[in-house]
Design an enzyme around this catalytic site. Structure first.
Site, PDB file in Angstrom:
ATOM      1  N   HIS A 479       0.825  -1.213   0.000  1.00  9.36           N
ATOM      2  CA  HIS A 479       0.000   0.000   0.000  1.00  9.36           C
ATOM      3  C   HIS A 479       0.861   1.266   0.000  1.00  9.36           C
ATOM      4  CE1 HIS A 479      -3.463  -2.439   2.081  1.00  9.36           C
ATOM      5  NE2 HIS A 479      -2.891  -3.088   1.079  1.00  9.36           N
ATOM      6  N   ARG A 540      -7.297   3.940  -0.523  1.00  7.23           N
ATOM      7  CA  ARG A 540      -6.597   2.802   0.089  1.00  7.23           C
ATOM      8  C   ARG A 540      -5.216   2.599  -0.534  1.00  7.23           C
ATOM      9  NH1 ARG A 540      -6.140  -2.761  -0.964  1.00  7.23           N
ATOM     10  NH2 ARG A 540      -5.868  -4.050   0.913  1.00  7.23           N
ATOM     11  N   GLU A 565     -11.999   0.004  -7.415  1.00 12.72           N
ATOM     12  CA  GLU A 565     -12.739   1.213  -7.784  1.00 12.72           C
ATOM     13  C   GLU A 565     -12.100   1.974  -8.938  1.00 12.72           C
ATOM     14  OE1 GLU A 565     -14.065   2.233  -3.145  1.00 12.72           O
ATOM     15  OE2 GLU A 565     -12.941   3.704  -4.336  1.00 12.72           O
ATOM     16  N   TYR A 575     -13.086   9.844  -0.628  1.00 13.81           N
ATOM     17  CA  TYR A 575     -13.460   8.664  -1.395  1.00 13.81           C
ATOM     18  C   TYR A 575     -13.662   7.416  -0.522  1.00 13.81           C
ATOM     19  CZ  TYR A 575     -13.138  11.666  -5.330  1.00 13.81           C
ATOM     20  OH  TYR A 575     -13.395  12.707  -6.195  1.00 13.81           O
TER      21      TYR A 575
END
Length: 687
Positions: A479, A540, A565, A575
């Site tokens: 991430h 994310r 997404e 978001y």
């Protein structure tokens, strides 16, 4: 080349195919709750009640608190001085509420009782004089009375100052890295995971357990073990643990452990599914039905396939297969699976051809190899002349010049880059729109302390210099975001992941879980919605950025276990992560324009050709085509190309001056399992 690469959860004979869908629903927990940031009481001090030198109390702008605000005189040395009280000596957080409706920064020195404790603190532009934002500085106060002075350091004076809030400094110290995990009590569908405890200055509140970048479950901070259930037999799981405190600070990921579940005693596959039949066929879909299979322990899923490439997985005996390419032939079959991973004989194969394409932007017509021999090509960016592109390799930190005919030449490496044994390393690249004059290029890479945005000089054949423009972007094993793109406004846009610390995505003062917008010399771009680098938040792990013909920014990001997404990014937009994954009905949060099941996407880069978004998918092993509906904010039917044909697709970029894409694979990464040098770059033509 020496690489330390862990391998993704897999079963024999299917390298690189994640099996996270085999986990029980009990492990797919929402990432909210224990990690909520602890609120701390603060005392407000109004600027109009403070001592003012070369400034005036004003009320001519809206949105202030109290009875007014201080309008600094435009001179160096103008100041506002507050008298604040501290019950005991210690570090406190000063939060300045200010507005700056100009295009220039208005820095100030912050002093406590005559001693400057923070020099040249930036107070950048806000949207206008009616837009108030906050800026926090940690200082040490003495017990009792303290004089806090904010002094302008330039002839522009200070910003309009509404108030300061004084409270306990937030807990910013993360727990230590957990000790190496170990597995025991291994069965065919479960195991017990244990690890060494983290330490923390306040206390460890929880441990998060990850399989690669996906959170499986969590446990209380007092426990250093967790029973994992619902696993697939004879499957290797790559597991790490992250410690978390009550303030939401997350530790670095623990060392990884590969744990393989036991082989199942069930060796009997399901029976062959009954006759596969085709119903209505449209340009992009087909209705399918088949007879049920049987199994000695039960059928858990059916895979709809073309050859051996899985297009969709369902639990029933009928499905609407969407995402098909228009005017294309398909030969489809269905297989049944049981919990042990036994696969039935394939059903009969049905042949169908989807209907004619709509005229909404063209479709991929051909694909050819441009260049081979790559090892995790991550970022690609075309030079302004359109004759060559710069391409980065993630784990080797190398940068290559690649011409349109595929000739590649190494032009250098990026200094200070390190791997995370996961998704970090040398990631995005961007070329300055004014490269012909300044020869600047930009990279995002992982360094010892976190992720950085840096600038180097490229003369067309080699890289030199190294200037850090922005650091303080937290890193973790996964991430890390990493995409760079220049907007039509000339500013640099940067995607950052939440570093496996979900709360950071909602913190507007954090650089993580965001789209950032910055100048080419490393400052926050003027007009950013919160007066800092943040352009949008609640992300994310965004890795796709592209601008459409109207200059609007589109973004793609990885979900955790439910939905990936595609978003249309607007300044100041929230978001949703980690409150929502996919569509969200929470007030103030923006819904995605399109979502996918994570098994069908896991999107990385996106590109736009002829008003159509093309999205490269890793786990889904396909290129998605998503047309934008004219100049609206909506998109049409998503269709998939090259499903399972080329493996994990990482980067897609538009070729200048042509209706073409460059599309790269990353099958040599820690998920794909192929050897170094196995990756390729393809050219896709759009008709």
């Amino acid at each position: 080349m020496n690489h330390t690469r862990s391998k993704r959860a897999r079963t024999p004979g299917r390298p690189g195919r994640t099996l996270l869908y085999g986990l029980s629903l009990a492990l797919a927990l929402p990432l909210i709750g224990l990690s909520a940031t602890v609120a701390r009481a603060a005392t407000d001090y109004q600027a109009e009640n403070a001592v003012i030198s070369q400034g005036a109390v004003a009320t001519n702008h809206a949105g202030y608190t109290g009875t007014g605000f201080v309008d600094y005189t435009n001179v160096k040395g103008s100041y506002v001085e507050f008298t604040v009280s501290a019950a005991a000596a210690g570090t406190s957080s000063l939060t300045f509420r200010y507005a700056n409706g100009t295009a220039v920064d208005r820095p100030m020195d912050i002093s406590v009782s005559g001693t400057v404790v923070a020099s040249g603190v930036s107070f950048p532009a806000t949207a206008d004089w009616d837009t108030w934002v906050t800026k926090s500085v940690d200082v040490r106060l003495a017990a009792g009375s303290n004089k806090i002075r904010a002094t302008a350091t330039t002839d522009n004076g200070g910003p309009n100052l509404d108030r300061i809030s004084v409270g306990a400094a937030p807990d910013t110290q993360a727990p230590s890295r957990p000790g190496r995990p170990a597995c025991s009590a291994i069965t065919e569908n479960g195991l017990t995971l244990t690890w060494g405890a983290s330490t923390d200055n306040v206390g460890v509140a929880a441990y998060d357990i990850y399989e690669h970048g996906n959170k499986l479950t969590e446990t209380d901070g007092s426990s250093t073990s967790r029973v994992l259930t619902g696993l697939s037999p004879d499957t290797t799981y790559d597991l790490t643990v992250i410690g978390r405190d009550a303030a939401g600070n997350a530790s670095p990921a623990s060392p990884a452990v590969d744990c393989t579940t036991a082989k199942s005693t069930d060796t009997t596959p399901p029976t062959r599914p009954g006759t596969l039949k085709v119903g209505e066929v449209t340009a992009n879909s087909a209705e399918l039905s088949w007879g049920a299979a049987t199994d000695d322990r039960g059928v858990v899923a059916y895979d709809i396939r073309s050859g051996t490439a899985v297009y969709k997985t369902v639990t029933g005996t009928a499905a609407s297969l969407t995402g098909l390419a228009c005017a294309s032939p398909y030969a489809l079959n269905v297989v049944a699976r049981d919990a042990a991973g036994n696969v039935s004989e394939a059903s009969n194969t049905v042949d169908l051809t989807t209907k004619a394409c709509a005229t909404d932007g063209g479709v991929p017509s051909s694909i050819a190899t441009v260049s081979s021999g790559w090892t995790i090509p991550w970022g690609a960016y075309w030079m302004p002349d359109g004759l060559s592109a710069l391409v980065t390799e993630r784990d080797d930190f190398r940068v290559w010049k690649v011409t349109k005919d595929g000739t590649k030449t190494q032009v250098g490496t990026v200094p200070n880059a390190v791997t995370t044994d996961g998704e970090g390393g040398l990631m995005g690249v961007a070329v300055d729109p004014d490269w012909a004059a300044n020869h600047y290029v930009y990279f995002m890479h992982t360094a010892s302390e976190g992720n950085r945005v840096v600038r180097m000089t490229y003369n067309g054949s080699s890289l030199t210099g190294y200037t850090v423009l922005l650091q303080g972007i937290k890193k973790n094993r996964y991430h890390n975001g990493g995409r760079l793109a220049f907007g039509p406004d000339g500013y640099l846009y940067v995607s950052t992941g939440e570093a496996q610390t979900p709360d950071l995505a909602q913190d507007k003062n954090s650089l993580n879980g965001k789209i950032l917008r910055m100048t080419t010399d490393g400052r926050a771009a003027p007009g950013n919605p919160f007066g800092n680098y943040v352009y949008s938040y609640g992300h994310r792990n965004p890795q796709g950025l592209a601008f459409d013909r109207n200059g609007r920014l589109w973004e793609a990001e990885f979900g955790n276990s439910s939905k990936d997404e595609l978003n249309l990014i607007k300044p100041g937009g929230n978001y949703g992560w980690p409150t929502c994954e996919g569509a969200c009905d929470v007030s103030g949060m923006t819904n995605p324009k399109k979502t996918w099941n994570v098994s069908e996407a896991s999107p990385s880069a996106i590109a736009i050709v002829r008003n159509v978004v093309y999205m490269a998918s890793l786990r889904g092993e396909r290129l998605w085509r998503i047309p934008i509906n004219g100049d609206t904010e909506n998109v049409g039917t998503a269709t998939a190309y090259y499903v399972g044909t080329y493996g994990r697709l990482r980067t897609v970029v538009k070729v200048p001056g042509a209706d073409q894409l460059w599309l790269s694979t990353t099958n040599a990464d820690n998920n794909g399992g192929e050897a170094d040098g196995a990756d390729k770059i393809f050219r896709v033509s759009i008709d």
